[in-house]
Design an enzyme around this catalytic site. Structure first.
Site, PDB file in Angstrom:
ATOM      1  N   LYS A  33       0.828  -1.202   0.000  1.00 18.28           N
ATOM      2  CA  LYS A  33       0.000   0.000   0.000  1.00 18.28           C
ATOM      3  C   LYS A  33       0.864   1.255   0.000  1.00 18.28           C
ATOM      4  O   LYS A  33       2.032   1.242   0.400  1.00 18.28           O
ATOM      5  CB  LYS A  33      -0.945   0.001   1.206  1.00 18.28           C
ATOM      6  CG  LYS A  33      -0.260   0.112   2.560  1.00 18.28           C
ATOM      7  CD  LYS A  33      -1.295   0.151   3.671  1.00 18.28           C
ATOM      8  CE  LYS A  33      -0.629   0.333   5.033  1.00 18.28           C
ATOM      9  NZ  LYS A  33      -1.616   0.456   6.115  1.00 18.28           N
ATOM     10  N   ARG A 118     -10.601   0.214  15.162  1.00 17.52           N
ATOM     11  CA  ARG A 118     -10.453   1.099  14.006  1.00 17.52           C
ATOM     12  C   ARG A 118     -11.385   0.644  12.886  1.00 17.52           C
ATOM     13  O   ARG A 118     -12.234   1.392  12.442  1.00 17.52           O
ATOM     14  CB  ARG A 118      -8.998   1.115  13.529  1.00 17.52           C
ATOM     15  CG  ARG A 118      -8.718   2.093  12.409  1.00 17.52           C
ATOM     16  CD  ARG A 118      -7.242   2.144  12.057  1.00 17.52           C
ATOM     17  NE  ARG A 118      -6.748   0.876  11.504  1.00 17.52           N
ATOM     18  CZ  ARG A 118      -5.503   0.703  11.061  1.00 17.52           C
ATOM     19  NH1 ARG A 118      -4.628   1.710  11.140  1.00 17.52           N
ATOM     20  NH2 ARG A 118      -5.124  -0.462  10.569  1.00 17.52           N
ATOM     21  N   TYR A 237      16.648  31.135   3.183  1.00 22.55           N
ATOM     22  CA  TYR A 237      15.624  32.013   3.743  1.00 22.55           C
ATOM     23  C   TYR A 237      15.912  32.333   5.210  1.00 22.55           C
ATOM     24  O   TYR A 237      16.228  31.464   6.005  1.00 22.55           O
ATOM     25  CB  TYR A 237      14.246  31.348   3.651  1.00 22.55           C
ATOM     26  CG  TYR A 237      13.667  31.321   2.256  1.00 22.55           C
ATOM     27  CD1 TYR A 237      13.243  32.493   1.635  1.00 22.55           C
ATOM     28  CD2 TYR A 237      13.527  30.119   1.570  1.00 22.55           C
ATOM     29  CE1 TYR A 237      12.704  32.469   0.364  1.00 22.55           C
ATOM     30  CE2 TYR A 237      12.981  30.080   0.291  1.00 22.55           C
ATOM     31  CZ  TYR A 237      12.574  31.264  -0.306  1.00 22.55           C
ATOM     32  OH  TYR A 237      12.032  31.238  -1.572  1.00 22.55           O
ATOM     33  N   MET A 283      11.598  24.921  -1.023  1.00 14.39           N
ATOM     34  CA  MET A 283      10.586  24.053  -1.611  1.00 14.39           C
ATOM     35  C   MET A 283      11.195  22.983  -2.516  1.00 14.39           C
ATOM     36  O   MET A 283      10.764  21.827  -2.509  1.00 14.39           O
ATOM     37  CB  MET A 283       9.574  24.888  -2.408  1.00 14.39           C
ATOM     38  CG  MET A 283       8.401  24.093  -2.948  1.00 14.39           C
ATOM     39  SD  MET A 283       7.252  25.108  -3.913  1.00 14.39           S
ATOM     40  CE  MET A 283       6.647  26.232  -2.643  1.00 14.39           C
TER      41      MET A 283
END
EC number: 5.1.1.1
Length: 328
Positions: A33, A118, A237, A283
């Site tokens: 998964k 769950r 930054y 980023m």
């Protein structure tokens, strides 16, 4: 271009080690998964198949379709029934109210809530669930549960095991030749697996959870630029990092848009080659001392998980699927 390298020999070693513990590859369910926990499901599927794995589990129909050519049995764990299910797949029945929502003649594995609370049907409601399934056109071919605390030293793991044994006794009165599976990665090395059960292995197949296993994934970035950062100059930054002396630095093509946790420039985040990240991560890039054209960002997700106070799962599954993955 950033790159994920998948160590084929390490992966095959891990599967052999796990299969030896379980007894055979035939009793192994590889959980693929979320893009095989970030490792690349389509890349790993043929490797698992060639070793003898015939059963895998995924999150959705879309994930199942990506690798259906490789496996005889694919269990979909988190499906919301819509009435047009694919008879090629097996579906987890997570809630008894879903029985009438599935397409007729679909194969299902009944999820039992043994204490995690769950998904699944409580043992106390199992007889009622069986009645509904028997009166439907669904094909019950298996039953399973999930352990909530198999990696913790408390008694709940054993309570859940006992509850699943109770559920097995009940369902065996009505169905034969069912496939049972309860043990997950955390439970695999914590005791003997019942002889009538398969074992679902997730992150353990990629080298985590046991000291005898080998890490499979390593993340690399490539240099975009380089320069001399002079004493007193800052980088990135906010100018968080300021050079105490002249140093050669480089910027590499990996950032938080690629699924990495954003480093804020505080503390020492150690990269795979022993260097530390300098200044805040951007980023699409980060900076560090010049380390050549290619740098290993990490080869052990535990290091980043410890730094960011999270779990190794989260570090790995967040890796952008668009990052190229190659076998080495």
């Amino acid at each position: 271009m950033s790159l994920i390298k998948i160590d084929q020999k390490a992966y095959e070693y891990n599967l052999r080690h796990i299969a030896k513990k379980i007894g055979s590859f035939q009793r192994l369910i590889c959980v693929f998964k979320d893009n095989a926990y970030g490792h690349g499901a389509k890349l790993l599927a043929p490797l698992a198949k060639n070793l003898g794995v015939s059963f895998v589990a995924v999150k959705s129909e879309e994930e199942a379709q990506e690798i259906e050519e490789f496996f005889e049995n694919i269990l979909i764990l988190s499906h919301r029934p819509h009435g047009n299910e694919n008879s090629r797949f097996i579906y987890a029945l997570n809630d008894i109210s879903q029985v009438k929502k599935y397409k007729q003649d679909i194969k299902i594995h009944l999820k039992i809530d043994t204490g995690m609370h769950r998904n699944g049907i409580c043992v106390e409601n199992l007889e009622h669930a069986i009645d509904l399934i028997r009166s439907s056109d669904l094909k019950l071919t298996g039953m399973f549960t999930h352990f909530a605390s198999a990696d913790e030293m408390d008694g709940s793991f054993f309570v859940q095991k006992e509850n699943f044994q109770k559920a097995k006794k009940i369902v065996k009165k009505y169905f034969s030749n069912l496939l049972f599976h309860s043990h997950n990665s955390a439970a695999l090395f914590r005791g003997k697996i019942p002889e009538d059960e398969y074992c679902r292995v997730g992150l353990v197949q990629f080298g985590y959870g046991d000291s005898n296993l080998k890490r499979v994934l390593s993340l690399y970035a490539h240099r975009l630029s380089q320069r001399i950062l002079q004493k007193g100059q800052s980088i990135g930054y906010g100018g968080i990092f300021t050079a105490a002396k002249d140093m050669e630095v480089a910027t590499y093509d990996l950032g938080y848009a690629d699924g990495l946790f954003r480093y804020n420039g505080k503390g020492e985040l150690v990269l795979g080659n022993g260097k530390v990240m300098l200044g805040k991560m951007s980023m699409d890039s980060f900076s560090c001392e010049n380390s050549g054209e290619e740098i290993c960002v990490f080869k052990d997700a535990d290091i980043w998980a410890d730094f960011f106070h999270t779990i190794n799962y989260e570090i790995l599954v967040k890796l952008n699927p668009n990052i190229q993955r190659v076998l080495v």
